[in-house]
Design a protein around this motif. Structure first.
Motif, mmCIF file in Angstrom:
data_model
loop_
_atom_site.group_PDB
_atom_site.id
_atom_site.type_symbol
_atom_site.label_atom_id
_atom_site.label_comp_id
_atom_site.label_asym_id
_atom_site.label_seq_id
_atom_site.Cartn_x
_atom_site.Cartn_y
_atom_site.Cartn_z
ATOM 1 N N MET A 1 8.795 2.946 1.986
ATOM 2 C CA MET A 1 7.430 3.465 2.129
ATOM 3 C C MET A 1 7.075 4.455 1.024
ATOM 4 N N ARG A 2 8.080 5.155 0.510
ATOM 5 C CA ARG A 2 7.771 6.214 -0.448
ATOM 6 C C ARG A 2 7.209 5.695 -1.771
ATOM 7 N N GLU A 3 7.417 4.404 -2.038
ATOM 8 C CA GLU A 3 6.825 3.856 -3.256
ATOM 9 C C GLU A 3 5.301 3.778 -3.152
ATOM 10 N N ALA A 4 4.770 4.000 -1.952
ATOM 11 C CA ALA A 4 3.325 3.931 -1.739
ATOM 12 C C ALA A 4 2.637 5.266 -1.983
ATOM 13 N N VAL A 5 3.385 6.296 -2.378
ATOM 14 C CA VAL A 5 2.790 7.626 -2.491
ATOM 15 C C VAL A 5 3.146 8.297 -3.815
ATOM 16 N N THR A 6 2.178 9.007 -4.365
ATOM 17 C CA THR A 6 2.386 9.921 -5.480
ATOM 18 C C THR A 6 2.302 11.336 -4.926
ATOM 19 N N ILE A 7 3.267 12.179 -5.264
ATOM 20 C CA ILE A 7 3.205 13.575 -4.853
ATOM 21 C C ILE A 7 2.510 14.361 -5.951
ATOM 22 N N ALA A 8 1.372 14.939 -5.626
ATOM 23 C CA ALA A 8 0.574 15.695 -6.598
ATOM 24 C C ALA A 8 0.737 17.184 -6.337
ATOM 25 N N ALA A 41 9.847 17.579 -4.937
ATOM 26 C CA ALA A 41 9.083 16.334 -4.885
ATOM 27 C C ALA A 41 9.875 15.176 -5.500
ATOM 28 N N LEU A 42 10.522 15.417 -6.617
ATOM 29 C CA LEU A 42 11.301 14.366 -7.282
ATOM 30 C C LEU A 42 12.460 13.905 -6.404
ATOM 31 N N ALA A 43 13.024 14.814 -5.623
ATOM 32 C CA ALA A 43 14.134 14.459 -4.744
ATOM 33 C C ALA A 43 13.735 13.434 -3.695
ATOM 34 N N ALA A 44 12.430 13.335 -3.435
ATOM 35 C CA ALA A 44 11.942 12.350 -2.466
ATOM 36 C C ALA A 44 11.882 10.950 -3.056
ATOM 37 N N GLY A 45 12.103 10.834 -4.365
ATOM 38 C CA GLY A 45 12.094 9.529 -5.012
ATOM 39 C C GLY A 45 10.710 8.982 -5.284
ATOM 40 N N SER A 102 9.552 18.895 2.932
ATOM 41 C CA SER A 102 10.358 18.108 3.855
ATOM 42 C C SER A 102 10.149 16.618 3.608
ATOM 43 N N GLN A 103 11.212 15.949 3.187
ATOM 44 C CA GLN A 103 11.124 14.502 3.003
ATOM 45 C C GLN A 103 10.900 13.800 4.333
ATOM 46 N N ALA A 104 11.486 14.341 5.393
ATOM 47 C CA ALA A 104 11.297 13.742 6.720
ATOM 48 C C ALA A 104 9.830 13.837 7.148
ATOM 49 N N TRP A 105 9.181 14.971 6.822
ATOM 50 C CA TRP A 105 7.756 15.118 7.133
ATOM 51 C C TRP A 105 6.928 14.114 6.337
ATOM 52 N N LEU A 106 7.276 13.922 5.079
ATOM 53 C CA LEU A 106 6.580 12.925 4.259
ATOM 54 C C LEU A 106 6.691 11.542 4.889
ATOM 55 N N ASP A 107 7.868 11.198 5.366
ATOM 56 C CA ASP A 107 8.051 9.895 6.011
ATOM 57 C C ASP A 107 7.215 9.774 7.281
ATOM 58 N N GLU A 108 7.099 10.873 8.028
ATOM 59 C CA GLU A 108 6.254 10.877 9.227
ATOM 60 C C GLU A 108 4.800 10.602 8.858
ATOM 61 N N LEU A 109 4.323 11.257 7.809
ATOM 62 C CA LEU A 109 2.955 11.042 7.354
ATOM 63 C C LEU A 109 2.735 9.587 6.943
ATOM 64 N N LEU A 110 3.671 9.041 6.189
ATOM 65 C CA LEU A 110 3.529 7.666 5.706
ATOM 66 C C LEU A 110 3.554 6.669 6.856
ATOM 67 N N ALA A 111 4.406 6.911 7.840
ATOM 68 C CA ALA A 111 4.467 6.017 9.000
ATOM 69 C C ALA A 111 3.139 6.014 9.742
ATOM 70 N N ARG A 112 2.517 7.182 9.864
ATOM 71 C CA ARG A 112 1.230 7.269 10.545
ATOM 72 C C ARG A 112 0.109 6.671 9.700
ATOM 73 N N ALA A 113 0.248 6.745 8.378
ATOM 74 C CA ALA A 113 -0.765 6.160 7.501
ATOM 75 C C ALA A 113 -0.856 4.653 7.682
ATOM 76 N N GLU A 114 0.234 4.032 8.095
ATOM 77 C CA GLU A 114 0.255 2.587 8.277
ATOM 78 C C GLU A 114 -0.305 2.141 9.619
ATOM 79 N N GLN A 115 -0.640 3.090 10.487
ATOM 80 C CA GLN A 115 -1.035 2.760 11.855
ATOM 81 C C GLN A 115 -2.523 2.468 12.025
ATOM 82 N N GLY A 116 -3.335 2.804 11.041
ATOM 83 C CA GLY A 116 -4.774 2.622 11.256
ATOM 84 C C GLY A 116 -5.567 2.669 9.981
ATOM 85 N N GLU A 117 -6.848 2.993 10.124
ATOM 86 C CA GLU A 117 -7.781 2.978 9.006
ATOM 87 C C GLU A 117 -8.114 4.376 8.498
#
Length: 203
Positions: A1-8, A41-45, A102-117
Motif C-alpha cells: 500500500m505504501r507505494e500509493a503515497v508520497t510523504i510531503a 519518512a524514508l524509513a517507511a519506504g 508512525s509507520q503503523a499509523w500511516l498503514d491505518e490511514l492507507l487502509a481506510r483510504a481504500e474503504q470509500g470515496e
C-alpha cells in the motif's frame, strides 16, 4: 500500500518563535529537526518530498524538492505544491518540526483510504480534525489551487481545516488514533522552544 503515497514534509515556515532561525536546522537529539523528519519518512519506504528551499538539512538523503507557487499562504499552499509534485494517488502531509512518525499509523490511514470515496483521511482528536499526519488525495490539486487563487487578498480565510470541512473526509476516531500514539506525540510539532523542550524529553 505504501507505494500509493508520497510523504510531503512542509519546510517553508518563517520560524518566528525561534527568532528567525530556520527551525528545520535546529538540533533534535543529535540531528536537525528536518533531517529527522525526512529519515522517519524514508524509513517507511515511501517517496519523500520536501516542500521548501533549504536543502542543507537533507544533504545525502534520497528526497525530492518542490516549492510553493503561492508564497505566504501557510500550510494550504504547501499542500498544493505537494499535490502538484506528487505522482502517487495520495499525499501524507507532515512537517519538518514534527519529529515523531508512525509507520503503523500511516498503514491505518492507507487502509481506510481504500474503504470509500473520501478525499482525505485524518484523525479526530480533542474535537478537532488533525490536518497533519493525514492523507490527501492527489485529485485535490485543482480544488486547492482554486481556493488559493480565489482568496488571494484574504489569506486568513485559507486553512487546511477549511479544506477538510469542504470535502469528503474519513475521520479516524480519537480512540483509534490514541492506540497508535497514546501521548499524541506523532501529531505534535516543535513550533516553539517550549514545545521543542517537551518533545526532546520524550523517550
Amino acid at each position: 500500500m505504501r507505494e500509493a503515497v508520497t510523504i510531503a514534509i512542509l519546510a517553508g515556515g518563517k520560524s518566528r518563535r525561534y527568532g528567525g532561525v530556520d527551525k528545520q536546522e535546529i538540533d533534535f537529539k543529535g540531528e536537525s529537526l528536518g533531517r529527522r523528519a525526512a529519515r522517519n519518512a524514508l524509513a517507511a519506504g515511501c517517496s519523500v518530498l520536501i516542500v521548501g528551499t533549504n536543502r542543507r538539512p537533507y544533504e545525502g538523503l534520497p528526497v525530492r524538492f518542490t516549492r510553493d507557487a503561492f508564497t505566504g499562504r501557510g500550510p494550504l499552499s504547501g499542500l498544493h505544491a505537494a499535490l502538484g509534485a506528487s505522482t502517487t494517488p495520495w499525499v501524507c502531509l507532515t512537517a519538518c518540526d514534527m519529529p515523531f512518525f508512525s509507520q503503523a499509523w500511516l498503514d491505518e490511514l492507507l487502509a481506510r483510504a481504500e474503504q470509500g470515496e473520501a478525499l482525505a483521511v485524518a484523525a479526530r482528536r480533542g474535537g478537532f480534525i488533525e490536518p497533519f499526519q493525514a492523507l490527501y488525495a492527489r485529485e485535490l490539486e485543482e480544488r486547492v489551487f482554486s481556493m488559493l487563487k480565489d482568496h488571494r487578498d484574504a489569506p486568513r480565510k485559507l486553512s487546511l481545516a477549511r479544506l477538510i470541512a469542504e470535502i469528503p473526509c474519513h475521520e479516524v476516531p480519537e480512540s483509534v488514533a490514541a492506540a497508535y500514539s497514546p501521548d499524541g506525540r506523532i501529531f505534535r510539532s516543535a513550533n516553539s522552544p517550549e514545545e521543542l523542550n517537551y518533545l526532546q524529553a520524550l523517550e
